[in-house]
Design a protein around this motif. Structure first.
Motif, PDB file in Angstrom:
ATOM      1  N   ASN A 172      -1.032  -3.855   7.463  1.00 19.20           N
ATOM      2  CA  ASN A 172      -1.807  -4.198   8.334  1.00 19.20           C
ATOM      3  C   ASN A 172      -2.886  -3.294   8.679  1.00 19.20           C
ATOM      4  O   ASN A 172      -2.598  -2.021   8.092  1.00 19.20           O
TER       5      ASN A 172
ATOM      6  N   ARG B 234      -4.291  -9.476   0.306  1.00 22.79           N
ATOM      7  CA  ARG B 234      -3.744  -8.402   1.178  1.00 22.79           C
ATOM      8  C   ARG B 234      -4.135  -6.928   0.518  1.00 22.79           C
ATOM      9  O   ARG B 234      -4.535  -6.057   1.077  1.00 22.79           O
TER      10      ARG B 234
ATOM     11  N   LEU C  12       3.089 -14.838   1.921  1.00 26.76           N
ATOM     12  CA  LEU C  12       3.251 -13.342   1.621  1.00 26.76           C
ATOM     13  C   LEU C  12       4.751 -12.796   1.883  1.00 26.76           C
ATOM     14  O   LEU C  12       5.028 -11.777   1.568  1.00 26.76           O
TER      15      LEU C  12
END
Length: 267
Positions: A88, A58, A27
């Motif tokens: 997140n 993601r 990532l």
């Protein structure tokens, strides 16, 4: 020579690669070590599309969380959450509702330690160090955190992690334990590698990961469907990553996505 940084817990063998840190590297994150990068380069040789797959995974996490938020979910249990990087769950959810609560779960020491640093002043998010294949321990820790009210719907997330659950761990029983712990109208977001897409590359990845502490177990679409017992699959069902409710016209080739994704609602 092993690396040692301020955010690395004492006793962690930085010379031993982990899947969480490999994913961080793919990532573009900075919480990985030479051993992780070496393993990631072997992973990339087996699956040259790995960085794109990581990005797509993601992006699916983001869409799944926002989908659940739109349907009233305000608390999330993120299983196998890995190294915290941009995008997140608590960051995504808080943009929709600043009061949203998240419990992250991982057993990897560096992932947990760095999560603790990020979340130490956040009263509505926490991380617990547990193995998601031990649901009783995970659920107890989530309850003890005071952040998850299991009388209210919960968003359970197993995104890009279930391919590390071996058949002998009884994957269906693991998912069923989390399903049984949450009330109706809760959701499960799920993604994992499959041999149905790019089987030759997947076989190469499995071979690479055999040499790590996190061997991989790809599953077919039918096997993944079997994990959704007690859940109603949300349209479009179990599909390659870029096909799960894309937000715009997507140019990524679904046949090269490597991973199936799905969301289910507990009935």
């Amino acid at each position: 020579m092993s690396e040692r940084m301020s955010w690395v817990p004492e006793g962690v063998d930085t010379g031993k690669p982990s899947a969480a840190r490999l994913y961080d590297y793919l990532l573009g994150g900075g919480h990985n070590f030479a051993a992780d990068r070496e393993l990631a380069e072997k992973f990339l040789r087996a699956q040259p599309n790995a960085r794109t797959i990581a990005r797509l995974n993601r992006a699916f996490l983001r869409r799944a969380v926002l989908f659940m938020m739109d349907r009233g979910i305000r608390q999330f249990l993120d299983l196998g959450s890995g190294i915290p990087t941009v995008g997140n769950v608590h960051e995504i959810a808080r943009k929709a509702d600043p009061e949203a609560r998240v419990v992250y779960v991982d057993f990897e020491e560096v992932a947990v330690a760095h999560s603790q640093l990020i979340l130490e002043e956040d009263p509505r998010a926490a991380v617990v160090q547990e193995d998601m294949t031990a649901p009783d321990a995970v659920l107890k820790a989530a309850r003890d955190s005071g952040l998850i009210d299991f009388s209210q719907p919960v968003g359970v997330l197993t995104v890009g992690v279930f391919h590390f659950v071996p058949p002998e761990a009884d994957p269906e029983a693991v998912v069923a334990a989390y399903r049984d712990a949450v009330p109706a109208a809760s959701y499960l977001a799920f993604s994992q590698f499959t041999q149905d897409l790019q089987p030759a590359e997947m076989a190469g990845v499995v071979e690479v990961m055999k040499k790590s502490q996190n061997p991989m177990f790809p599953r077919t679409k039918g096997e993944i469907e079997g994990l959704f017992g007690g859940f109603e699959l949300i349209e479009p069902g179990i599909v390659p990553l870029p096909l799960w409710r894309p937000e715009d016209t997507n140019t990524d080739d679904p046949d090269k996505a490597g991973i199936y994704a799905a969301v289910g609602r507990k009935v």
